[in-house]
Scaffold this motif. Structure first.
Motif, PDB file in Angstrom:
ATOM      1  N   GLY A 374      45.590  40.493  21.013  1.00 40.97           N
ATOM      2  CA  GLY A 374      44.576  40.527  22.189  1.00 40.97           C
ATOM      3  C   GLY A 374      44.955  39.286  22.889  1.00 40.97           C
ATOM      4  O   GLY A 374      43.957  38.707  23.501  1.00 40.97           O
ATOM      5  N   LEU A 375      45.849  38.528  22.922  1.00 39.46           N
ATOM      6  CA  LEU A 375      46.359  37.573  23.540  1.00 39.46           C
ATOM      7  C   LEU A 375      46.724  37.935  24.947  1.00 39.46           C
ATOM      8  O   LEU A 375      46.636  36.848  25.682  1.00 39.46           O
ATOM      9  CB  LEU A 375      47.292  36.891  22.978  1.00 39.46           C
ATOM     10  CG  LEU A 375      47.065  36.180  21.499  1.00 39.46           C
ATOM     11  CD1 LEU A 375      48.170  35.343  20.867  1.00 39.46           C
ATOM     12  CD2 LEU A 375      46.021  35.176  21.398  1.00 39.46           C
ATOM     13  N   SER A 376      47.458  39.097  24.988  1.00 32.52           N
ATOM     14  CA  SER A 376      47.820  39.359  26.383  1.00 32.52           C
ATOM     15  C   SER A 376      47.729  40.734  26.562  1.00 32.52           C
ATOM     16  O   SER A 376      47.086  41.506  25.824  1.00 32.52           O
ATOM     17  CB  SER A 376      49.482  39.369  26.708  1.00 32.52           C
ATOM     18  OG  SER A 376      49.771  37.721  26.301  1.00 32.52           O
ATOM     19  N   PRO A 514      37.521  22.841  30.569  1.00 30.15           N
ATOM     20  CA  PRO A 514      37.332  24.231  30.301  1.00 30.15           C
ATOM     21  C   PRO A 514      38.446  24.983  31.114  1.00 30.15           C
ATOM     22  O   PRO A 514      38.611  26.078  30.726  1.00 30.15           O
ATOM     23  CB  PRO A 514      35.938  24.388  31.119  1.00 30.15           C
ATOM     24  CG  PRO A 514      35.436  22.910  31.365  1.00 30.15           C
ATOM     25  CD  PRO A 514      36.417  21.906  31.250  1.00 30.15           C
ATOM     26  N   THR A 515      39.210  24.455  32.117  1.00 35.02           N
ATOM     27  CA  THR A 515      40.185  25.190  32.702  1.00 35.02           C
ATOM     28  C   THR A 515      41.380  24.888  32.033  1.00 35.02           C
ATOM     29  O   THR A 515      42.593  25.622  32.453  1.00 35.02           O
ATOM     30  CB  THR A 515      40.366  24.567  34.247  1.00 35.02           C
ATOM     31  OG1 THR A 515      40.407  23.193  34.205  1.00 35.02           O
ATOM     32  CG2 THR A 515      38.990  24.931  34.988  1.00 35.02           C
ATOM     33  N   SER A 516      41.748  24.115  31.080  1.00 34.04           N
ATOM     34  CA  SER A 516      42.834  24.025  30.311  1.00 34.04           C
ATOM     35  C   SER A 516      43.376  25.383  29.535  1.00 34.04           C
ATOM     36  O   SER A 516      42.594  26.141  28.921  1.00 34.04           O
ATOM     37  CB  SER A 516      42.561  23.092  29.102  1.00 34.04           C
ATOM     38  OG  SER A 516      43.435  23.375  28.038  1.00 34.04           O
ATOM     39  N   PRO A 517      44.556  25.851  29.919  1.00 31.91           N
ATOM     40  CA  PRO A 517      45.233  26.809  29.342  1.00 31.91           C
ATOM     41  C   PRO A 517      44.828  27.115  27.843  1.00 31.91           C
ATOM     42  O   PRO A 517      44.646  27.968  27.066  1.00 31.91           O
ATOM     43  CB  PRO A 517      46.578  26.927  29.704  1.00 31.91           C
ATOM     44  CG  PRO A 517      47.179  25.540  29.989  1.00 31.91           C
ATOM     45  CD  PRO A 517      45.652  25.176  30.392  1.00 31.91           C
ATOM     46  N   HIS A 521      42.627  29.814  26.409  1.00 34.12           N
ATOM     47  CA  HIS A 521      43.398  31.039  25.735  1.00 34.12           C
ATOM     48  C   HIS A 521      43.766  31.114  24.228  1.00 34.12           C
ATOM     49  O   HIS A 521      44.211  32.019  23.619  1.00 34.12           O
ATOM     50  CB  HIS A 521      44.861  31.314  26.236  1.00 34.12           C
ATOM     51  CG  HIS A 521      44.882  31.448  27.955  1.00 34.12           C
ATOM     52  ND1 HIS A 521      44.267  32.581  28.412  1.00 34.12           N
ATOM     53  CD2 HIS A 521      45.006  30.554  28.982  1.00 34.12           C
ATOM     54  CE1 HIS A 521      44.499  32.365  29.740  1.00 34.12           C
ATOM     55  NE2 HIS A 521      44.978  31.221  30.051  1.00 34.12           N
ATOM     56  N   THR A 522      43.082  30.274  23.635  1.00 34.94           N
ATOM     57  CA  THR A 522      42.960  30.010  22.059  1.00 34.94           C
ATOM     58  C   THR A 522      41.940  30.586  21.413  1.00 34.94           C
ATOM     59  O   THR A 522      40.798  29.902  21.930  1.00 34.94           O
ATOM     60  CB  THR A 522      43.275  28.356  21.732  1.00 34.94           C
ATOM     61  OG1 THR A 522      44.393  27.815  22.404  1.00 34.94           O
ATOM     62  CG2 THR A 522      43.694  28.237  20.214  1.00 34.94           C
ATOM     63  N   PRO A 523      42.140  31.453  20.696  1.00 31.87           N
ATOM     64  CA  PRO A 523      40.824  31.921  20.018  1.00 31.87           C
ATOM     65  C   PRO A 523      40.117  30.768  19.269  1.00 31.87           C
ATOM     66  O   PRO A 523      40.710  29.945  18.748  1.00 31.87           O
ATOM     67  CB  PRO A 523      41.559  33.000  19.036  1.00 31.87           C
ATOM     68  CG  PRO A 523      42.722  33.674  19.619  1.00 31.87           C
ATOM     69  CD  PRO A 523      43.158  32.111  20.081  1.00 31.87           C
ATOM     70  N   LEU A 623      45.346  36.313  28.138  1.00 30.88           N
ATOM     71  CA  LEU A 623      43.903  36.738  28.483  1.00 30.88           C
ATOM     72  C   LEU A 623      43.010  35.612  28.003  1.00 30.88           C
ATOM     73  O   LEU A 623      43.229  34.819  27.261  1.00 30.88           O
ATOM     74  CB  LEU A 623      43.544  38.031  27.309  1.00 30.88           C
ATOM     75  CG  LEU A 623      44.415  39.260  27.960  1.00 30.88           C
ATOM     76  CD1 LEU A 623      43.793  40.462  26.986  1.00 30.88           C
ATOM     77  CD2 LEU A 623      43.842  39.687  29.362  1.00 30.88           C
ATOM     78  N   PRO A 624      41.905  35.545  28.601  1.00 31.40           N
ATOM     79  CA  PRO A 624      40.852  34.362  28.264  1.00 31.40           C
ATOM     80  C   PRO A 624      40.251  34.828  27.026  1.00 31.40           C
ATOM     81  O   PRO A 624      40.106  35.996  26.485  1.00 31.40           O
ATOM     82  CB  PRO A 624      39.833  34.419  29.160  1.00 31.40           C
ATOM     83  CG  PRO A 624      39.924  35.826  30.052  1.00 31.40           C
ATOM     84  CD  PRO A 624      41.420  36.176  29.928  1.00 31.40           C
ATOM     85  N   GLN A 625      39.925  33.928  25.979  1.00 29.37           N
ATOM     86  CA  GLN A 625      39.471  34.102  24.710  1.00 29.37           C
ATOM     87  C   GLN A 625      38.103  33.643  24.478  1.00 29.37           C
ATOM     88  O   GLN A 625      37.602  33.739  23.372  1.00 29.37           O
ATOM     89  CB  GLN A 625      40.412  33.343  23.778  1.00 29.37           C
ATOM     90  CG  GLN A 625      42.064  33.807  23.652  1.00 29.37           C
ATOM     91  CD  GLN A 625      42.183  35.343  23.002  1.00 29.37           C
ATOM     92  OE1 GLN A 625      41.043  35.838  22.434  1.00 29.37           O
ATOM     93  NE2 GLN A 625      43.107  35.948  23.971  1.00 29.37           N
ATOM     94  N   ARG A 626      37.408  32.663  25.556  1.00 30.51           N
ATOM     95  CA  ARG A 626      36.255  32.414  25.268  1.00 30.51           C
ATOM     96  C   ARG A 626      35.541  32.301  26.703  1.00 30.51           C
ATOM     97  O   ARG A 626      36.042  32.423  27.680  1.00 30.51           O
ATOM     98  CB  ARG A 626      36.084  30.962  24.393  1.00 30.51           C
ATOM     99  CG  ARG A 626      37.283  30.207  24.847  1.00 30.51           C
ATOM    100  CD  ARG A 626      37.068  28.731  23.698  1.00 30.51           C
ATOM    101  NE  ARG A 626      38.400  28.606  22.944  1.00 30.51           N
ATOM    102  CZ  ARG A 626      38.516  27.499  22.272  1.00 30.51           C
ATOM    103  NH1 ARG A 626      37.456  26.650  21.947  1.00 30.51           N
ATOM    104  NH2 ARG A 626      39.640  27.423  21.550  1.00 30.51           N
TER     105      ARG A 626
END
Lengths: 626, 626
Positions: A374-376, A514-517, A521-523, A623-626
């Motif tokens: 679910g990361l990409s 909040p805009t940091s990758p 992107h980290t669950p 993908l965004p995770q949060r």
């Protein structure tokens, strides 16, 4: 090597705890539904399995028609790039210890004066700083063994299901498990059905998976035949322990490859183009017949076999499929892939087949894992065929040229290829045969080269080229590239310029914004380096870097116990004369950041200030995770 | 790494064929009579067992009172010399891969300005060219694992007999099996008797074998106590990944040793001299108590344990026995030996115990094998005690001095030891703690130094110091010293001078002359390098050495199949700037030959013309075989 993150356990540290004491290989029940079904236990299949075995959330199975692991023969050349990949799997040490190292390649040509052959020269096999690893040779069966052990050590303790034959598949893209696969259990002599999210055919040149998705090999129709033998030789040929390309005046040519252990040798004896008329004769040749050909080539030297370990006549054409999955050029997201010999076949002369096959799998493995975790987004999977298909085409083109040169008459005066020309071509293509010439084209994964000038030696689209650095926390000299493991993570290397505060600020932004990758992107419950692993390199001596002053991102607390990972920060003032900044063309004044994919290819080079570009890049692949 | 000499076999090449597929550890029946009975499965016992396991003609058994292999704790420092020895056993790669590397040692002293401690400096732990290997740290249990695996891979597939307790022994020098040993089988709860030609007590500081031969430990009566703990720490101490000697103003001192895997750390916390009065209190201390002491020492930093993996309070005195066998100073040939902690006990501060113990065993192992194989007279066995006893005495003297310095008050103005003095002492004794200062005195094994001037850097009586060379047959850069395996063979290194013909002539004489030590001392059906392994080093580039022109001794045909061994000849023109001739003080004009014992110590240096002296030397240490 890092371990004990989640607590100490006795015994082999690279063996996961729950496996400790468990030695036998049992055949577990095959589930009805799996995430990935890999067909074929060759080098491509096993690299893919070794990669996926590291993800406990992914259900992977690998099946093999044969009743057990490979024991003998087949390929044996391991290019530098492949050793680099093995390092990421924790397998390079034993490989380097066991293997024959190709240090120089000798060229032998007809001796116009005395008749027979004479050595025209030896060339250094691998150029300086091409890789931190040598070009080595070891039995393909050992490569399988290493990868099987890596699978066993992993968290899922994956092992192959032998005696299971792939028969057919159908795809229903709307289903949860879109691929329905029909197998035949050779032990029970019964059919078996399994459903998979993805199927990967690593089932060789006669791939049934390839046929099942309607792909075909295209290329030359002329087949070339080789007699291949592994022997324990008795010989007076003086270069018996050097890789040697040997062309005789009129008896043909041989490629001689010394093998692991100091005694074993492989001979590739060229048996020429095979016609319908000659096929029966060629395939009836015995080991003695082929050795007789070899002896005619080797005059005035001779060779006999104290023991013939393996012998095969094989014929091969240069062929490649038009695509490596079931949907490229047809529309829709792919669910079935092919890799290795299923996609491309060619001669063994350049030692490329096994290497390119394993790199196919390394390219695909992390992408499947990223989508399944679910990361990409699954559109990422389109890049497998679009990236690897051109590589296969390059390989076929190279092989066609090189094979023709090797097979041509040796005298340039009569239209053939001279020894100097052959040696020159070999040296010029050293980067290619070492596997480090691969350069992926512009794609979502390979970004524009806006800041390439800040790191001219780290070319976007090529593999991240390692260099020696000193680890700040313990003063140990290590290879920077070895921080990367085959664990599906992206790497972000921060090379500090003169103003180190830029790196510190970037780290704070990466941790907090909040805009940091990393934040995006980290669950939620994952470690901070679980998706993007940040490493920093400073230009000061490690003794001058104050550990306590480093930002939290470079001393992250991880795992069940919240232990500190001290291995994120390096110094580029090494004891070696060659400095990474100089060797890799890095700009000492401004520094830069380098984004590296999980399979170790450089996606982009950015200025340390390019936060928006960094965020944008990762938004396009994660993908965004949060 | 050489293998397949007697034919190819599939699978792990370092696993002997007959073992392939055999995984379980069964307890075989203990024979009534054995050649060597080793008591105790510590580092000394296992090195000895690993050495003897390689000789199928020798019946060896190793017994251990405990029910299984060590899991945790005890020693962890592996000196450079020990890694060199592990290389000879084929175990260095995994050790280096797993272990923590001691790159620099940090010194912390009281901060007179701010209070608490402050770093006074870091020193390079191992001087340049002290060894080709680093100083490393790994759990003693892993050392045991490596050696056990080496035993399993060997031709005899030796494994320990656990739950067998040594009780007593008697010696009758006139019997075929002179030592009668009484054991107690803890599993059957029954006594057991076994007869042995030789018994070796590797059963620790409270050795029952030592008591049974009437030897005692002598030395200081004052015991020093240490709290030792392996923890996964949470700390702000910045040198947590550097080996650190930490002296506080008045809270005591700590030796901090980072451990394998990147997270684990060992603390040695000094608890001072133990008196009868304080003993109960000291031994009642818990891990929390000891960590509290550590926290007082570490002010202004603090440390806590996320997990305490191992903890022990131990006390130790500096003691050594008067001899290491049953007959030294008493008359007669020895049949019972002691090694390791059974002979010498001291602090852990210099990380010497496990290393010296293993070197004891490496010294004894080849001698026992030589006598039992009929290659040497049993008087050779006297040299074990005479060589190793002085080493133990040196160790005790060093430990006394170093421990006192570490424990003394840190301010030199008040009679203690200053930080500079401590650092200087540490650097000066680096050769000693690395294990490479050992120099055996004049004896039958350590010849007069008539030609020492031809190789000033290869000091007679010290270990053969390796250097990088290029192997002629395949152009690979290798370490010359790694030609030596732990296989009981003598090595004769021929360093060519300007006239290479001298080496060729010497080789012909060694092969053919009735007075040649190779002809005299090699059994009839053995390979020509079975007793004395000759290696030649030429000054020319490997490309200029004509393989076909080499004498037969340098291309010997060996094994069942009569295969040629191509790895005897080297070139000293390396790509590295450091040249072996220069680095080892070799005379470029005349060359020389260097005789090296099976445990890698230099016996003598001779001129290439000194054939009589060479023959004479080998006559004094080897028996004639024909």
């Amino acid at each position: 090597m890092q371990y004990y993150l989640n607590g100490f356990h006795p015994g082999d540290p690279v063996m996961s705890p729950s496996r400790a004491g468990h030695a036998g290989i049992l055949r577990p029940d095959l589930p009805d539904e799996v995430d990935v079904l890999i067909v074929g236990c060759g080098p491509a299949g096993l690299v893919l399995a070794a990669q996926l075995a590291g993800f406990p959330s992914i259900t992977t199975r690998i099946i093999e028609r044969k009743p057990g692991p490979l024991q003998l023969g087949q390929a044996d050349g391991i290019a530098c790039r492949t050793v680099e990949m093995f390092e990421a799997f924790g397998l390079a040490d034993q490989l380097l210890n066991e293997a024959y190292w190709v240090n120089e390649t000798a060229f032998w040509h007809p001796d116009p004066a005395a008749g027979g052959i004479t050595r025209t020269g030896r060339v250094q096999d691998t150029a300086d700083d091409l890789s931190e690893f040598p070009h080595v040779i070891v039995n393909q069966a050992r490569i399988h063994d290493y990868l099987l052990r890596s699978m066993q050590r992993s968290q899922t303790h994956l092992s192959p299901e032998y005696s299971l034959d792939f028969r057919a598949l159908t795809v229903d893209p709307t289903a949860d498990y879109p691929v329905t696969v029909t197998l035949h259990d050779e032990l029970a002599d019964a059919p078996l059905t399994i459903r998979a999210r993805y199927v990967v055919g690593c089932d060789g040149a006669r791939s049934k998976v390839r046929k099942s998705i309607g792909r075909e090999l295209h290329g030359t129709t002329a087949n070339h035949a080789w007699g291949v033998m592994d022997i324990l030789p008795l010989t007076d040929f003086p270069d018996i322990r050097f890789k040697s390309a040997i062309q005789s005046a009129d008896a043909g040519n041989i490629l001689l490859i010394p093998r692991e252990g100091g005694y074993l040798v492989r001979l590739y004896v060229d048996l020429g183009e095979v016609t319908e008329a000659s096929r029966t004769v060629v395939h009836a040749m015995t080991a003695e017949d082929v050795l007789a050909v070899a002896n005619r080539v080797l005059q005035p030297y001779s060779i006999e076999a104290a023991e013939t370990v393996w012998f095969s006549i094989y014929e091969v054409a240069q062929r490649v499929t038009d695509a490596f999955d079931d949907t490229a050029g047809r529309g829709g997201d792919p669910h079935v892939f092919i890799a290795g010999d299923a996609c491309h076949t060619h001669s063994a002369k350049a030692g490329q087949g096994m290497n390119v096959s394993m790199q196919d799998a390394f390219n695909l493995g992390w992408k499947l894992a990223a989508v399944l975790r679910g990361l990409s987004d699954q559109t990422l999977l389109h890049t497998y065929s679009s990236e690897r298909h051109p590589i296969a085409q390059e390989l076929i083109a190279f092989d066609r040229e090189w094979s023709a040169m090797m097979a041509s008459a040796p005298d340039p005066a009569h239209g053939g290829v001279g020894s100097e020309e052959l040696e020159q071509y070999y040296v010029e293509h050293g980067r290619f045969t070492a596997g480090v010439a691969t350069r992926y084209r512009l794609s979502p994964l390979t970004d524009s080269d806006a800041a390439q000038s800040l790191a001219t030696g780290l070319e976007i689209g090529t593999r991240f080229h390692s260099a020696p650095v000193t680890r700040v926390a313990d003063g140990r000299q290590v290879e920077l590239g070895h921080a990367a493991r085959a664990d599906g993570r992206w790497r972000l290397y921060l090379f500090a310029g003169q103003d180190e505060e830029e790196v510190f600020e970037l780290c704070r932004w990466l941790t907090e914004a909040p805009t940091s990758p990393i934040v995006r992107h980290t669950p939620q419950r994952a470690d901070i380096d679980d998706v993007i692993d940040v490493r920093a390199v400073f230009q000061r001596s490690h003794d001058d870097v104050e550990l306590g002053a480093l930002p939290r991102l470079l001393l992250p607390r991880k795992g069940r116990l919240g232990l500190t990972d001290y291995e994120k920060t390096f110094s580029a003032v090494t004891k070696l004369a060659r400095d990474i900044y100089a060797a890799r063309g890095l700009d000492r004044t401004t520094g830069c950041m380098v984004v590296v994919r999980p399979d170790q290819y450089i996606s982009t080079v950015l200025r340390l200030q390019d936060r928006d570009e960094l965020a944008e890049f990762f938004d396009s692949v994660l993908l965004p995770q949060r």
